[in-house]
Motif scaffolding. Structure first.
Motif, mmCIF file in Angstrom:
data_model
loop_
_atom_site.group_PDB
_atom_site.id
_atom_site.type_symbol
_atom_site.label_atom_id
_atom_site.label_comp_id
_atom_site.label_asym_id
_atom_site.label_seq_id
_atom_site.Cartn_x
_atom_site.Cartn_y
_atom_site.Cartn_z
ATOM 1 N N UNK A 110 0.829 -1.216 0.000
ATOM 2 C CA UNK A 110 0.000 0.000 0.000
ATOM 3 C C UNK A 110 0.863 1.266 0.000
ATOM 4 N N UNK A 111 1.893 1.290 0.843
ATOM 5 C CA UNK A 111 2.777 2.453 0.873
ATOM 6 C C UNK A 111 3.623 2.544 -0.394
ATOM 7 N N UNK A 112 3.885 1.397 -1.031
ATOM 8 C CA UNK A 112 4.642 1.417 -2.272
ATOM 9 C C UNK A 112 3.861 2.005 -3.433
ATOM 10 N N UNK A 113 2.545 1.803 -3.430
ATOM 11 C CA UNK A 113 1.698 2.221 -4.545
ATOM 12 C C UNK A 113 1.087 3.604 -4.336
ATOM 13 N N UNK A 114 0.676 3.904 -3.124
ATOM 14 C CA UNK A 114 -0.099 5.126 -2.856
ATOM 15 C C UNK A 114 0.792 6.321 -2.526
ATOM 16 N N UNK A 115 0.297 7.490 -2.898
ATOM 17 C CA UNK A 115 0.990 8.754 -2.638
ATOM 18 C C UNK A 115 0.018 9.744 -1.995
ATOM 19 N N UNK A 116 0.556 10.812 -1.434
ATOM 20 C CA UNK A 116 -0.278 11.833 -0.797
ATOM 21 C C UNK A 116 -1.336 12.337 -1.776
ATOM 22 N N UNK A 117 -2.579 12.391 -1.316
ATOM 23 C CA UNK A 117 -3.683 12.844 -2.155
ATOM 24 C C UNK A 117 -4.405 11.733 -2.875
ATOM 25 N N UNK A 118 -3.788 10.545 -2.931
ATOM 26 C CA UNK A 118 -4.446 9.396 -3.561
ATOM 27 C C UNK A 118 -5.570 8.870 -2.674
ATOM 28 N N UNK A 119 -6.476 8.130 -3.310
ATOM 29 C CA UNK A 119 -7.570 7.491 -2.571
ATOM 30 C C UNK A 119 -7.476 5.982 -2.709
ATOM 31 N N UNK A 120 -7.608 5.327 -1.583
ATOM 32 C CA UNK A 120 -7.698 3.871 -1.524
ATOM 33 C C UNK A 120 -9.138 3.509 -1.199
ATOM 34 N N UNK A 121 -9.704 2.558 -1.938
ATOM 35 C CA UNK A 121 -11.072 2.114 -1.684
ATOM 36 C C UNK A 121 -11.060 0.620 -1.355
ATOM 37 N N UNK A 122 -11.573 0.266 -0.190
ATOM 38 C CA UNK A 122 -11.746 -1.155 0.143
ATOM 39 C C UNK A 122 -13.055 -1.619 -0.475
ATOM 40 N N UNK A 123 -12.987 -2.641 -1.302
ATOM 41 C CA UNK A 123 -14.172 -3.131 -2.010
ATOM 42 C C UNK A 123 -14.903 -4.227 -1.238
ATOM 43 N N UNK A 124 -14.336 -4.616 -0.095
ATOM 44 C CA UNK A 124 -14.924 -5.719 0.675
ATOM 45 C C UNK A 124 -15.225 -5.290 2.116
ATOM 46 N N UNK A 125 -15.691 -4.067 2.261
ATOM 47 C CA UNK A 125 -16.054 -3.577 3.585
ATOM 48 C C UNK A 125 -14.837 -3.215 4.407
ATOM 49 N N UNK A 126 -15.031 -3.139 5.718
ATOM 50 C CA UNK A 126 -13.940 -2.757 6.614
ATOM 51 C C UNK A 126 -12.877 -3.850 6.632
ATOM 52 N N UNK A 127 -11.597 -3.473 6.506
ATOM 53 C CA UNK A 127 -10.539 -4.485 6.445
ATOM 54 C C UNK A 127 -10.337 -5.208 7.770
ATOM 55 N N UNK A 128 -9.518 -6.236 7.701
ATOM 56 C CA UNK A 128 -9.139 -7.032 8.859
ATOM 57 C C UNK A 128 -8.524 -6.142 9.940
ATOM 58 N N UNK A 129 -8.707 -6.518 11.189
ATOM 59 C CA UNK A 129 -8.328 -5.693 12.341
ATOM 60 C C UNK A 129 -6.927 -5.087 12.246
ATOM 61 N N UNK A 130 -5.919 -5.907 11.908
ATOM 62 C CA UNK A 130 -4.542 -5.423 11.954
ATOM 63 C C UNK A 130 -4.238 -4.379 10.881
ATOM 64 N N UNK A 131 -5.079 -4.267 9.864
ATOM 65 C CA UNK A 131 -4.851 -3.277 8.810
ATOM 66 C C UNK A 131 -5.505 -1.932 9.137
#
Length: 434
Positions: A110-131
């Motif tokens: 995630x940190x390798x792909x995403x940059x400031x201002x980018x948006x990440x969308x989880x397509x399967x609801x709220x992620x697993x606890x540790x994330x």
């Protein structure tokens, strides 16, 4: 329910197990027969695929040797990346013992792909606890994606726990990255098969062709004949102390997918300009090679244990997810235990069937990265390895035990029987004459 009958213990391979439990086990195994055949067919296909990857990439004895220091010219490390990529159907892979967990590998991706201002969308609801803390949904946010200016959105699951494909089409517009969690996590929603992942990715890329799709593939590797790369994923990520490490990898994780994306992740793991060219393998290469080689058959044993668990627990009146007849996308069986006493007895019984630390009684504790206490049976050769028989659960409603692993079906099956015996001994389980 009928009253508990007087105990009728039978010595089975040195273990004292109730006669009625053994009879029920035989009935459950008979119900598993066609499922076991299908599991064996998948294992054969995947085993041949992995063998071909070893041969095509000319794995040699010197690949087993490690390196130290910077790790320049580490042949074993580089060839392992190529073998792993081919086995996963990917262009490239980053397989490293320095990933401390699946969550660490996901964080790197995630940190390798995403940059400031980018948006990440989880397509399967709220992620697993540790994330959650990695993203910035919980905790201090110190160093989270949110702290670095990455925005987050999610598509909630539908009431039946399945992805909302129509809403996915809307939400991914303008987003940089789409995240898919294959496994159920600590929920009862269905695990995603590769076919279902393909449907989700088709909707996402139909709306936003440039979106980068990252799949958390933990617990899913080699459960089917293809991996999510074949469904259109740009990156898949997982842990080596789960399926692809075959019970032999001591630690580690992997990222596999498109070459340019893997390179960005490698820059995050090491540093820009060096990426995959550095990082010594120490003495870990052989265990990772052998683990991958054994993985298809080890996963088959875990799947057989999972199917047996679902059948016998269903026969005892417990709800299981997935149900015995449902198609599986991972090695986990969630068993609804109904109350904390059942849950604790079952998990402590699993521990009694472990080859390591069988004498330990697990207790719920504040596990790092989780928002509630977790009780975990994990008597494993590699600490926390969930390809080895284990069961864990947050101590909260609906009191579901998440059972996974089993290096061999023989020992996985016995672990389940010992868990049932523990429940019976504590009067948490009522048995009928068969």
């Amino acid at each position: 329910m009928a009253e508990i009958f007087d105990p009728k213990p039978v010595v089975k391979g040195g273990f004292v197990i109730e006669d009625r439990i053994l009879k029920l086990a035989a009935k459950a195994e008979a119900a598993c027969e066609s499922g076991f055949l299908e599991i064996d067919r998948t294992a054969r296909f995947n085993g041949e695929k992995v063998l071909k990857a070893f041969i095509d990439n000319r794995v040699s004895e010197d690949c087993m040797n490690g390196s130290s220091g910077y790790g320049y010219g580490d042949k074993g490390r580089d060839v392992l990346d190529a073998v792993f990529a081919q086995a996963m159907g990917a262009e490239d892979a980053l397989v490293r013992h320095t990933f401390v967990s699946g969550t660490h590998a996901l964080t790197c991706a995630l940190f390798g792909i995403l940059r400031a201002g980018d948006t990440m969308v989880s397509l399967t609801g709220r992620p697993y606890d540790t994330l959650e803390e990695v993203i910035g949904l919980r905790g201090s946010g110190n160093g989270s994606l949110a702290d670095f200016g990455v925005k987050y959105d999610q598509v909630d699951l539908q009431p039946d726990g399945t992805p909302d494909v129509a809403e996915i089409f809307k939400k991914v517009k303008g987003a940089k990255c789409a995240y898919i969690q294959r496994s159920r996590g600590y929920s009862l929603r269905p695990t995603l098969t590769v076919d279902k992942i393909a449907e989700i990715i088709k909707a996402a890329k139909g709306s936003n062709p440039d979106i980068i799709v990252i799949v958390d593939n933990c617990y899913g590797e080699f459960t089917e004949k293809t991996e999510p790369i074949a469904a259109g994923a740009d990156l898949i990520v997982g842990s080596l102390i789960k399926n692809p490490g075959g019970g032999l990898a001591h630690t580690g994780g992997y990222i596999a997918g498109g070459k340019k994306y893997v390179e960005q992740c490698a820059y995050r793991l090491t540093c820009v300009g060096m990426g995959k060219e550095v990082g010594c393998s120490l003495n870990e290469n052989k265990a990772m090679y052998q683990g991958l080689f054994f993985a298809p058959d080890v996963v088959a044993n875990a799947l057989k244990t999972a199917l047996f668990t679902a059948n016998i627990m269903t026969m005892l009146g417990f709800e299981c997810y997935p149900a015995p007849t449902e198609k599986r996308g991972d090695i986990i069986t969630a068993v609804l235990m109904k109350n904390p006493d059942n849950l604790t007895a079952f998990i402590q019984g699993i521990q009694k069937g472990s080859p390591v630390d069988s004498f330990v009684a697990p207790e719920a504790w504040d596990m790092p990265g989780y928002d509630s206490q977790v009780i975990m049976a994990a008597g494993a050769f590699n600490n926390g390895a969930s390809i080895e028989l284990s069961a864990d659960a947050p101590l909260r409603e609906p009191y579901a035990a998440y059972v996974q692993g089993g290096l061999t079906y023989t020992t996985g099956r016995m672990g389940i029987l010992l868990a049932l015996q523990e429940m019976f001994d504590r009067k948490c389980l009522k048995l009928f004459e068969l």
